[in-house]
Design a protein around this motif. Structure first.
Motif, PDB file in Angstrom:
ATOM      1  N   ASN A 224       0.810  -1.224   0.000  1.00  0.00           N
ATOM      2  CA  ASN A 224       0.000   0.000   0.000  1.00  0.00           C
ATOM      3  C   ASN A 224       0.842   1.272   0.000  1.00  0.00           C
ATOM      4  OD1 ASN A 224      -2.545  -1.264   0.033  1.00  0.00           O
ATOM      5  ND2 ASN A 224      -2.409  -1.594   2.239  1.00  0.00           N
ATOM      6  N   ASP A 225       2.046   1.207   0.552  1.00  0.00           N
ATOM      7  CA  ASP A 225       2.861   2.405   0.709  1.00  0.00           C
ATOM      8  C   ASP A 225       4.293   2.160   0.257  1.00  0.00           C
ATOM      9  OD1 ASP A 225       0.934   4.184   2.110  1.00  0.00           O
ATOM     10  OD2 ASP A 225       1.055   2.664   3.673  1.00  0.00           O
ATOM     11  N   LEU A 226       4.921   3.229  -0.215  1.00  0.00           N
ATOM     12  CA  LEU A 226       6.350   3.191  -0.496  1.00  0.00           C
ATOM     13  C   LEU A 226       7.109   3.669   0.742  1.00  0.00           C
ATOM     14  CD1 LEU A 226       6.570   4.591  -4.141  1.00  0.00           C
ATOM     15  CD2 LEU A 226       6.981   2.242  -3.395  1.00  0.00           C
ATOM     16  N   VAL A 227       8.188   2.979   1.060  1.00  0.00           N
ATOM     17  CA  VAL A 227       8.976   3.249   2.260  1.00  0.00           C
ATOM     18  C   VAL A 227      10.323   3.838   1.856  1.00  0.00           C
ATOM     19  CG1 VAL A 227       9.994   2.257   4.346  1.00  0.00           C
ATOM     20  CG2 VAL A 227       7.845   1.323   3.416  1.00  0.00           C
TER      21      VAL A 227
ATOM     22  N   ASN B 100       2.181   7.703  -4.358  1.00  0.00           N
ATOM     23  CA  ASN B 100       2.872   8.969  -4.092  1.00  0.00           C
ATOM     24  C   ASN B 100       3.319   9.041  -2.635  1.00  0.00           C
ATOM     25  OD1 ASN B 100       3.765  11.583  -3.774  1.00  0.00           O
ATOM     26  ND2 ASN B 100       1.917  12.550  -4.542  1.00  0.00           N
ATOM     27  N   PRO B 101       4.628   9.043  -2.372  1.00  0.00           N
ATOM     28  CA  PRO B 101       5.097   9.068  -0.974  1.00  0.00           C
ATOM     29  C   PRO B 101       4.708  10.342  -0.242  1.00  0.00           C
ATOM     30  CG  PRO B 101       6.874   8.479  -2.486  1.00  0.00           C
ATOM     31  CD  PRO B 101       5.753   8.992  -3.323  1.00  0.00           C
ATOM     32  N   GLY B 102       4.393  11.410  -0.978  1.00  0.00           N
ATOM     33  CA  GLY B 102       4.036  12.664  -0.332  1.00  0.00           C
ATOM     34  C   GLY B 102       2.557  12.945  -0.310  1.00  0.00           C
ATOM     35  N   ALA B 103       1.746  11.949  -0.678  1.00  0.00           N
ATOM     36  CA  ALA B 103       0.305  12.185  -0.781  1.00  0.00           C
ATOM     37  C   ALA B 103      -0.309  12.591   0.551  1.00  0.00           C
ATOM     38  CB  ALA B 103      -0.391  10.942  -1.318  1.00  0.00           C
ATOM     39  N   SER B 104       0.161  11.983   1.638  1.00  0.00           N
ATOM     40  CA  SER B 104      -0.431  12.280   2.943  1.00  0.00           C
ATOM     41  C   SER B 104      -0.135  13.687   3.403  1.00  0.00           C
ATOM     42  CB  SER B 104       0.069  11.284   3.994  1.00  0.00           C
ATOM     43  OG  SER B 104       1.481  11.325   4.078  1.00  0.00           O
TER      44      SER B 104
END
Length: 570
Positions: free
Chosen positions: A181-184, A293-297
């Protein structure tokens, strides 16, 4: 003395003295360089008649440049020393380098004592490791043909932290979290003199995550796969075999966001075994992998709540109002956390009087009744996993419990997190916080900040592995810690001069936040994408994240005149 650090420095041919105990998972190793074959040696070297002490200092300044096995630094050595010096055994990072002559100097030979506080090391693939100790080495300088040159020195490279910053830049590689679900972020340091940043980063990406992060992330690169290079506008990979369409898409997201966040312009033409990485997409843009997108949050809403007088309140402009439903009636709350995506709240309710006082975890959606989870004499502030349906808390400072909530029935179940790698650490866990991706865990023991990787042996179990101290410089002062959305840490301390710190996830950067009107101790801290909130000895204060230079914290209007702890839903 920490035997792991001592072993690391023995490999480098150096000496660390007066070490404090910190966990370390690996020894410093040779840093890979990514210079293209045609790249020449940088214009460097001693000038005619250079004095010996200045020669030694310039040698260390140029040691940070890795091109052609540190050829720039070798020019300061005698031919024999230049041939024998092993610069590939490791790079130690020092806060400063002090050079002093030793007794017995002559007009033909001088020995220098070189010392400095060690703050870290750079290992294979540009991986930074925090360290803490003292560097000490002896360097001999001889006069050859009327010019001073270094004739004897230990193996390995030692550089000042400022020179590392001047010559290397940190970049992010991206790997998948276990849920896809997420990129780390996997932070790496790459030499700025490298003219092929894109190929450097993708070579590292194919090699996989750094060792301390590996148990907590996924990569879709099969063994033996390679990055073939960037030719005619095409990023070529080979050896991926029968990788599924889903796997190709997720690996494409890793490649695209690694390049985009490094400032490499798109669109990107990516091929695996001579075919487009994503079917029917000759070129890829960040929009095509926007779900990762890692910066979406950073652009998402982050509601602010507060805990005051044993009750949770919602901060709405200049008002703090009780939570809706039964949560607004619950009293005796000592700590809480919110999960923005699921609308869940986890709270610790304390009941009874000493010595019979008990703490109970309550978990449920806002507007509904919270269900009772684990119970102990004390429970740490709960912290949500990135799925939003499980929360962690520490029982009596020792056992870490994971409480999961059924998405259908709302029933709770709990398991114990494997913390066997913490055996031998003296003291209780006072604070524990999971990172936004759930792959890292920060916690405090005896005022020291530690970081661990969250491993998932199977679907329901969790383990803390690769434990390391992340900020030895502030050891013994940390009181509270939380994550910023960008993956760095915020730490509140008991130190009046520097009550709040920001720490990079690899420990390479330790930056004090403005402290002009903050009165230590800072006992609570939380942050949204735009604002940092703290509770100091007097009030709840806020500071815009974009603040630079001298700045002052302002009281949160809705919480003026009351003792409260800020809580940002993430």
């Amino acid at each position: 003395m920490n035997t792991k650090i001592l072993a690391a420095v023995t490999i480098a041919g150096l000496t660390l003295a007066s070490c404090t105990t910190i966990p370390s998972s690996s020894s410093p190793q040779a840093l890979r360089t990514f210079e293209p074959a045609a790249q020449g040696v940088e214009n460097a070297g001693p000038y005619p008649g250079q004095e010996p002490d200045l020669l030694v200092r310039d040698f260390f300044t140029n040691s940070v440049k890795p091109i052609q096995r540190h050829q720039a630094a070798r020019q300061y050595l005698t031919p024999e020393a230049a041939k024998s010096w092993d610069s590939q055994t490791g790079m130690l990072v020092l806060d400063r380098i002090d050079v002093n002559s030793l007794p017995g100097a002559s007009d033909q030979k001088i020995s220098y004592s070189v010392r400095g506080p060690v703050v870290g090391s750079i290992g294979v693939g540009g991986v930074y490791q925090p360290e803490h100790g003292q560097y000490e080495a002896t360097i001999d300088v001889e006069k050859r043909d009327g010019q001073w040159r270094i004739s004897n020195l230990p193996p390995g490279v030692a550089v000042q932290h400022t020179e590392l910053r001047n010559n290397y830049q940190p970049y992010a590689l991206y790997f998948m979290d276990p849920t896809d679900n997420d990129l780390v972020i996997d932070r790496r340091w790459v030499y700025s003199g490298n003219s092929s940043l894109n190929t450097a980063l993708l070579s590292l990406l194919v090699e996989g995550p750094q060792p301390v992060l590996r148990p907590g992330v996924k990569t879709y690169v099969p063994p033996g796969a390679t990055f073939s290079g960037f030719n005619s506008g095409v990023y070529s990979f080979s050896g991926f075999g029968d990788l599924s369409a889903e796997g190709r898409y997720r690996f494409a997201a890793q490649v695209v966001w690694t390049l985009a966040k490094a400032g490499v312009p798109g669109p990107y033409k990516i091929e695996i075994d001579n075919t487009p990485i994503v079917e029917n997409s000759e070129f890829l843009t960040v929009e095509q992998v926007a779900e990762y997108n890692p910066g979406a949050s950073a652009g998402a809403a982050s509601p602010l709540y507060a805990l005051a007088d044993g009750k949770i309140k919602s901060v709405e402009g200049e008002r703090a109002v009780p939570l809706a439903g039964e949560w607004g009636e619950v009293s005796g709350i000592s700590s809480a956390d919110f999960e923005a995506g699921t609308g869940l709240v986890a709270a610790v309710q304390s009941t009874g009087e000493e010595p019979d006082r008990r703490a109970t975890l309550l978990l449920g959606k806002i507007g509904e009744q919270g269900r009772r989870g684990v119970e102990a004499k004390t429970l740490s502030t709960p912290t949500f996993e990135n799925s939003g349906n499980a929360v962690w808390t520490v029982l009596d400072g020792r056992k870490v419990a994971r409480v999961a909530r059924s998405t259908t029935s709302g029933d709770l179940s709990h398991t114990e997190v494997d913390t066997s790698e913490l055996e031998g650490y003296e003291g209780l866990i006072s604070v524990l916080r999971l990172s936004p991706t759930g792959v890292r865990c920060a916690f405090i023991i005896n005022g020291r900040v530690y970081l661990a990787t969250v491993e998932r042996p199977n679907a329901g179990n969790r383990k803390l592995t690769n434990v390391r101290e992340i900020a030895p410089a502030i050891a013994g002062t940390a009181l509270t810690v939380d994550w910023k959305i960008d993956g760095s840490l915020l730490v509140g301390t008991s130190t009046p001069e520097t009550p709040v710190w920001q720490i990079q996830s690899d420990g390479s950067g330790l930056t004090p936040l403005p402290s002009g009107n903050v009165t230590a101790p800072v006992v609570a801290i939380s942050a949204s994408s735009s604002t940092v909130y703290i509770t100091d000895s007097r009030a709840v204060l806020q500071l815009p994240i974009s603040t630079t230079g001298v700045a002052f914290w302002r009281e949160v209007p809705a919480l003026q005149g009351q003792r409260a702890a800020p809580i940002v839903a993430k």
